[in-house]
Scaffold this motif. Structure first.
Motif, short mmCIF file in Angstrom:
data_model
loop_
_atom_site.label_atom_id
_atom_site.label_comp_id
_atom_site.label_asym_id
_atom_site.label_seq_id
_atom_site.Cartn_x
_atom_site.Cartn_y
_atom_site.Cartn_z
N ALA A 5 38.78 47.01 43.68
CA ALA A 5 37.47 46.38 43.80
C ALA A 5 37.19 45.50 42.58
O ALA A 5 37.64 45.80 41.47
CB ALA A 5 36.39 47.43 43.94
N LEU A 19 30.90 41.47 46.02
CA LEU A 19 32.01 42.33 45.65
C LEU A 19 33.19 42.05 46.57
O LEU A 19 33.01 41.74 47.75
CB LEU A 19 31.61 43.80 45.76
N CYS A 21 37.21 43.61 47.64
CA CYS A 21 38.14 44.73 47.57
C CYS A 21 39.44 44.27 48.19
O CYS A 21 39.52 44.05 49.40
CB CYS A 21 37.58 45.94 48.30
N TRP A 35 32.09 50.55 51.94
CA TRP A 35 31.65 50.56 50.54
C TRP A 35 30.75 51.77 50.34
O TRP A 35 29.87 52.05 51.17
CB TRP A 35 30.88 49.28 50.21
N ARG A 37 28.68 53.88 46.86
CA ARG A 37 28.25 53.69 45.49
C ARG A 37 27.84 55.03 44.89
O ARG A 37 27.47 55.96 45.61
CB ARG A 37 27.10 52.69 45.41
N GLN A 49 29.88 49.87 56.26
CA GLN A 49 31.23 49.99 56.80
C GLN A 49 31.45 48.94 57.87
O GLN A 49 30.50 48.40 58.45
CB GLN A 49 31.50 51.38 57.34
N ILE A 69 28.50 43.30 54.89
CA ILE A 69 29.91 43.61 54.74
C ILE A 69 30.71 42.71 55.68
O ILE A 69 30.28 42.43 56.81
CB ILE A 69 30.19 45.10 55.02
N LEU A 80 31.50 42.62 50.09
CA LEU A 80 30.13 43.10 50.19
C LEU A 80 29.24 42.07 49.52
O LEU A 80 29.24 41.96 48.29
CB LEU A 80 29.95 44.47 49.55
N TYR A 93 30.35 50.82 42.40
CA TYR A 93 30.62 50.59 43.81
C TYR A 93 32.11 50.78 44.08
O TYR A 93 32.96 50.24 43.35
CB TYR A 93 30.19 49.19 44.22
N TYR A 94 32.41 51.51 45.15
CA TYR A 94 33.78 51.81 45.54
C TYR A 94 34.05 51.33 46.96
O TYR A 94 33.19 51.48 47.83
CB TYR A 94 34.03 53.31 45.50
N CYS A 95 35.24 50.79 47.18
CA CYS A 95 35.65 50.53 48.55
C CYS A 95 36.56 51.66 49.01
O CYS A 95 37.19 52.34 48.19
CB CYS A 95 36.35 49.18 48.68
N TRP A 113 40.78 55.37 48.37
CA TRP A 113 39.66 54.89 47.58
C TRP A 113 40.16 53.91 46.52
O TRP A 113 41.24 54.10 45.94
CB TRP A 113 38.96 56.06 46.89
#
Length: 123
Positions: A5, A19, A21, A35, A37, A49, A69, A80, A93-95, A113
């Motif tokens: 990301a 963002l 990814c 995504w 967070r 999603q 998204i 995102l 923030y994580y994808c 992840w």
């Protein structure tokens, strides 16, 4: 699949960020992408999603109407777009990628992840 990301930063309330990814491997189109967070002291929270084809999306109520998204399967990337950012959007923030069949906001179903990217929104 490996996920990376990027795109986070420090912005003011009302600003926008996008963002990205990037995924490695040739099977990106087989995964539902999402995504999440996580703010300090809080649990990881679902944000958005998108289905494999990109035709279906689902958002948390807290970001609906402000975040979008999207995905580009040819580029192995999910995005995102975050508009009208608020201080409460501050988080890492994580994808994530899910090889399952249905859209699901439960982080436990996600198989892969990415590294997080920090988003900080000042008031």
């Amino acid at each position: 699949v490996r996920l990376q990301a990027s795109g986070g930063g420090l912005v003011q309330a009302g600003d926008s960020l996008r963002l990205s990814c990037a995924a490695s491997g040739r099977s990106f189109g087989r995964y539902i992408m999402a995504w999440f967070r996580q703010a300090p002291g809080k649990e990881r929270e679902f944000v958005a999603q998108i289905s494999r084809s990109g035709r279906s999306t689902y958002y948390a109520d807290s970001v609906k109407g402000r975040f979008t998204i999207s995905r580009d399967n040819a580029e192995n990337t999910v995005y995102l777009q975050m508009n009208s950012l608020r201080p409460e959007d501050t988080a890492v923030y994580y994808c994530a990628a899910d090889s399952g069949y249905d859209l699901d906001s439960n982080p436990l179903v996600y198989d892969y992840w990415g590294t997080g990217t920090q988003v900080t929104v000042s008031s």
